[in-house]
Design a protein around this motif. Structure first.
Motif, PDB file in Angstrom:
ATOM      1  N   GLY A  71      46.309  34.355  33.970  1.00 55.16           N
ATOM      2  CA  GLY A  71      46.911  34.901  34.967  1.00 55.16           C
ATOM      3  C   GLY A  71      45.706  35.784  35.767  1.00 55.16           C
ATOM      4  O   GLY A  71      45.585  36.362  36.726  1.00 55.16           O
ATOM      5  N   GLY A  72      44.570  36.130  35.026  1.00 63.98           N
ATOM      6  CA  GLY A  72      43.540  36.745  35.358  1.00 63.98           C
ATOM      7  C   GLY A  72      43.622  38.441  35.094  1.00 63.98           C
ATOM      8  O   GLY A  72      43.997  39.295  35.906  1.00 63.98           O
ATOM      9  N   PRO A  73      43.051  38.716  33.720  1.00 69.69           N
ATOM     10  CA  PRO A  73      42.935  40.181  33.523  1.00 69.69           C
ATOM     11  C   PRO A  73      42.083  41.085  34.619  1.00 69.69           C
ATOM     12  O   PRO A  73      41.004  40.460  34.868  1.00 69.69           O
ATOM     13  CB  PRO A  73      42.459  40.116  32.352  1.00 69.69           C
ATOM     14  CG  PRO A  73      42.755  38.797  31.592  1.00 69.69           C
ATOM     15  CD  PRO A  73      42.550  37.986  32.720  1.00 69.69           C
ATOM     16  N   GLY A 160      46.392  27.441  38.949  1.00 72.59           N
ATOM     17  CA  GLY A 160      46.221  25.823  38.371  1.00 72.59           C
ATOM     18  C   GLY A 160      44.660  25.464  38.407  1.00 72.59           C
ATOM     19  O   GLY A 160      44.084  25.112  37.344  1.00 72.59           O
ATOM     20  N   PRO A 161      43.896  25.323  39.479  1.00 72.10           N
ATOM     21  CA  PRO A 161      42.429  24.860  39.492  1.00 72.10           C
ATOM     22  C   PRO A 161      41.719  25.813  38.581  1.00 72.10           C
ATOM     23  O   PRO A 161      40.632  25.452  37.970  1.00 72.10           O
ATOM     24  CB  PRO A 161      42.055  25.164  41.175  1.00 72.10           C
ATOM     25  CG  PRO A 161      43.186  25.083  41.696  1.00 72.10           C
ATOM     26  CD  PRO A 161      44.259  25.849  40.981  1.00 72.10           C
ATOM     27  N   GLY A 162      42.163  27.362  38.508  1.00 70.59           N
ATOM     28  CA  GLY A 162      41.291  28.289  37.684  1.00 70.59           C
ATOM     29  C   GLY A 162      41.269  27.783  36.301  1.00 70.59           C
ATOM     30  O   GLY A 162      40.263  27.924  35.605  1.00 70.59           O
ATOM     31  N   PHE A 386      39.882  33.921  36.008  1.00 67.73           N
ATOM     32  CA  PHE A 386      39.283  34.725  37.015  1.00 67.73           C
ATOM     33  C   PHE A 386      39.442  36.277  36.786  1.00 67.73           C
ATOM     34  O   PHE A 386      40.342  36.523  35.926  1.00 67.73           O
ATOM     35  CB  PHE A 386      39.452  34.352  38.296  1.00 67.73           C
ATOM     36  CG  PHE A 386      40.915  34.101  38.986  1.00 67.73           C
ATOM     37  CD1 PHE A 386      41.685  34.798  38.750  1.00 67.73           C
ATOM     38  CD2 PHE A 386      41.024  32.551  39.359  1.00 67.73           C
ATOM     39  CE1 PHE A 386      43.279  34.403  39.253  1.00 67.73           C
ATOM     40  CE2 PHE A 386      42.206  32.195  39.561  1.00 67.73           C
ATOM     41  CZ  PHE A 386      43.351  33.267  39.667  1.00 67.73           C
ATOM     42  N   GLY A 387      38.991  36.957  37.867  1.00 63.91           N
ATOM     43  CA  GLY A 387      39.269  38.642  37.728  1.00 63.91           C
ATOM     44  C   GLY A 387      40.170  38.886  38.811  1.00 63.91           C
ATOM     45  O   GLY A 387      41.083  38.241  39.239  1.00 63.91           O
ATOM     46  N   ARG A 388      40.196  40.043  38.847  1.00 63.84           N
ATOM     47  CA  ARG A 388      41.191  40.824  40.126  1.00 63.84           C
ATOM     48  C   ARG A 388      40.344  41.365  41.244  1.00 63.84           C
ATOM     49  O   ARG A 388      39.161  42.043  40.968  1.00 63.84           O
ATOM     50  CB  ARG A 388      42.313  41.836  39.574  1.00 63.84           C
ATOM     51  CG  ARG A 388      43.005  41.255  38.188  1.00 63.84           C
ATOM     52  CD  ARG A 388      43.647  40.088  38.457  1.00 63.84           C
ATOM     53  NE  ARG A 388      44.707  40.326  39.407  1.00 63.84           N
ATOM     54  CZ  ARG A 388      45.737  39.021  39.577  1.00 63.84           C
ATOM     55  NH1 ARG A 388      45.700  38.291  38.748  1.00 63.84           N
ATOM     56  NH2 ARG A 388      46.821  39.291  40.466  1.00 63.84           N
ATOM     57  N   THR A 389      40.917  41.771  42.476  1.00 65.59           N
ATOM     58  CA  THR A 389      40.301  42.373  43.594  1.00 65.59           C
ATOM     59  C   THR A 389      40.170  43.856  43.204  1.00 65.59           C
ATOM     60  O   THR A 389      41.037  44.418  42.476  1.00 65.59           O
ATOM     61  CB  THR A 389      40.850  42.046  44.829  1.00 65.59           C
ATOM     62  OG1 THR A 389      42.304  42.481  44.586  1.00 65.59           O
ATOM     63  CG2 THR A 389      40.820  40.542  45.061  1.00 65.59           C
TER      64      THR A 389
END
Length: 484
Positions: A71-73, A160-162, A386-389
């Motif tokens: 989900g991207g912490p 999905g791709p991540g 990945f991360g978050r903005t």
């Protein structure tokens, strides 16, 4: 002439390893194999003289436990403290920082990009002085065991791709996952359990976790990850149906094996060899799986260390303890999936919930492995796709906001297995948007994991559709600074 990139597992004359050994020396090769090869060698036994064997050099890690946070912490709310974001909270993200970089469809139509500072306090911990959010008190307690990478990056911008990229080295489905590559190259240590086991937190929203995230792709199917569920029958379809005894099932498997051997004597068939191996493994697992999944022998002190959720099958805490038990049984690759880190809205509350579910157990796993003398040769990995903005997505209120996906920089940590403890690698800019020093691509990450396992990532290949594929594709370099 043998291709120097070939692993040696593909026989250049089209003959299977089993068939070659049976025909060699009027069958003496097969007899010698049974006597000489120890189970621990697994796939390491070369099909023919001179073919490459793994590990190629002394490995630092014997096994890997990968705690994947799907989900991207949010890195700037957990590890990468950025005071400037708090100072400029609500102000527009400068275009000079964003530089017209690719955005997701969820942010493309935003009229503005207001910066969102973290509402959580940060402090330094341990002799290393590593910085952690107040949301991670337990992880902070093992700061001096962690090797923190703040400058991970990827090209993938959606889940999905991540996730696929982090697991396989490609954004496109169909490639073998990291655990499958390791199983293929190194084989199994424990002949009674799979080389690659998968655990999934049973509850949680967010993006789905699908079986292709632990699939073997174009590698033989025996290198698939084996999913352990939190049910009475931990592995689906493993136990015999009612009325079928273990002895009876053993006779059936033996008969099938004999029929398959007769066919193999006439023509090489890798698929058939794979089926034989799977039948044999399933039969052995009928007795080994109940033993490893029975936690009744765990001391109360250990259960307390992981937290109250450890008593509930399928929770993150339960799976962390299960991962340690599997590691004790010498399962080489243990992949734990936990989801629901995707916070496009209501991030402060959502991330608190996720940290409450994962922080204590993640730290307990490190402590548990260390007190058993296993951390030195067990590599533990924590991180997402990945991360978050740094800017708010959607409506920002006084107490709540959301963050979109951010592949340009994010944080992961590792512990044990030859990584440098108490070390932080890489620097991001003041806005936690771009990398200033020591970038680490996903391919570099994979190359480094392979290196810790005693594998040169350029050498572990598999010929498929006329091309030699590898986990790192045609990229990747070992990050030597994080090695102990």
């Amino acid at each position: 002439m043998k291709n120097p990139l070939c692993t040696g597992f593909e026989n250049p004359i089209g003959q299977s390893r089993r068939n070659f050994l049976k025909s060699f020396g009027m069958g003496l090769g097969g007899l010698a194999l049974a006597d000489m090869i120890q189970p621990a060698l697994g796939a390491n036994a070369p099909a023919m003289p001179g073919m490459r064997m793994f590990p190629e050099f002394a490995p630092k890690a014997k096994r890997v436990i990968y705690l994947f946070q799907s989900g991207g912490p949010s890195q700037m709310d957990l590890f990468d403290h950025k005071p400037r974001l708090n100072k400029e909270h609500g102000q527009e993200l400068p275009e000079s920082v964003r530089k017209g970089q690719r955005l997701t469809g969820m942010s493309t139509n935003q009229a503005s990009f207001p910066l969102a500072g973290s509402p959580f306090e940060f402090s330094q911990h341990g002799e290393s002085g590593a910085t952690f959010s107040e949301l991670l008190p337990h992880t902070a307690s093992v700061a001096d065991e962690l090797c923190i990478i703040k400058t991970m990056y990827t090209e993938a911008i959606n889940h999905g791709p991540g996730v696929t990229m982090m697991q396989t080295g490609s954004q496109f489905p169909g490639r073998p996952t990291f655990g499958s590559w390791g199983s293929y190259g190194l084989g199994s240590i424990n002949e009674n359990l799979p080389a690659y086991v998968v655990l999934v937190t049973k509850e949680g929203g967010g993006q789905p976790i699908t079986s292709r995230y632990w699939g073997s792709g174009f590698l033989p199917g025996k290198h698939d990850g084996v999913l352990f569920t939190p049910s009475k029958d931990a592995v689906l379809y493993l136990n015999s149906p009612e009325g079928v005894s273990r002895e009876g099932r053993g006779k059936v498997i033996k008969a099938l094996e004999e029929l398959h051997e007769l066919q193999l004597a006439q023509s090489a068939d890798p698929v058939l060899e794979n089926q034989i191996a799977q039948y044999e493994m399933a039969y052995r697992m009928q007795s080994s799986v109940p033993d490893v999944t029975d936690m009744s022998d765990e001391p109360k002190s250990v259960l307390k260390m992981y937290g109250d959720d450890v008593k509930i099958p399928g929770t993150y805490a339960y799976n962390c303890l299960m991962a340690r038990r599997l590691a004790e049984k010498d399962v080489r690759f243990i992949q734990l999936f936990h989801r629901d880190w995707d916070a496009h809205a209501g991030l402060p509350g959502a991330i608190k919930t996720q940290c409450k579910l994962t922080d204590q157990a993640s730290a307990a796993l490190i402590k548990d492995l260390k007190q058993r003398g296993m951390l030195e040769d067990t590599l533990v990995v924590w991180g997402g796709e990945f991360g978050r903005t740094n800017y708010c997505q959607g409506k920002m209120t006084e107490n709540s906001f959301g963050r979109d996906h951010h592949p340009r920089c994010f944080t992961m940590w590792m512990a044990g297995g030859g990584t440098k403890p108490g070390y932080t690698h890489g620097i991001t800019d003041e806005y936690c948007y771009n990398i200033e020093k020591d970038p680490v691509h996903v391919h570099d990450f994979h190359a480094t994991l392979m290196h810790l396992l005693g594998i040169n990532h350029e050498h572990l290949t598999y010929k498929y559709q006329g091309r030699h594929f590898r986990l790192t594709d045609v990229h990747g370099k070992v990050i030597k600074e994080i090695l102990s």
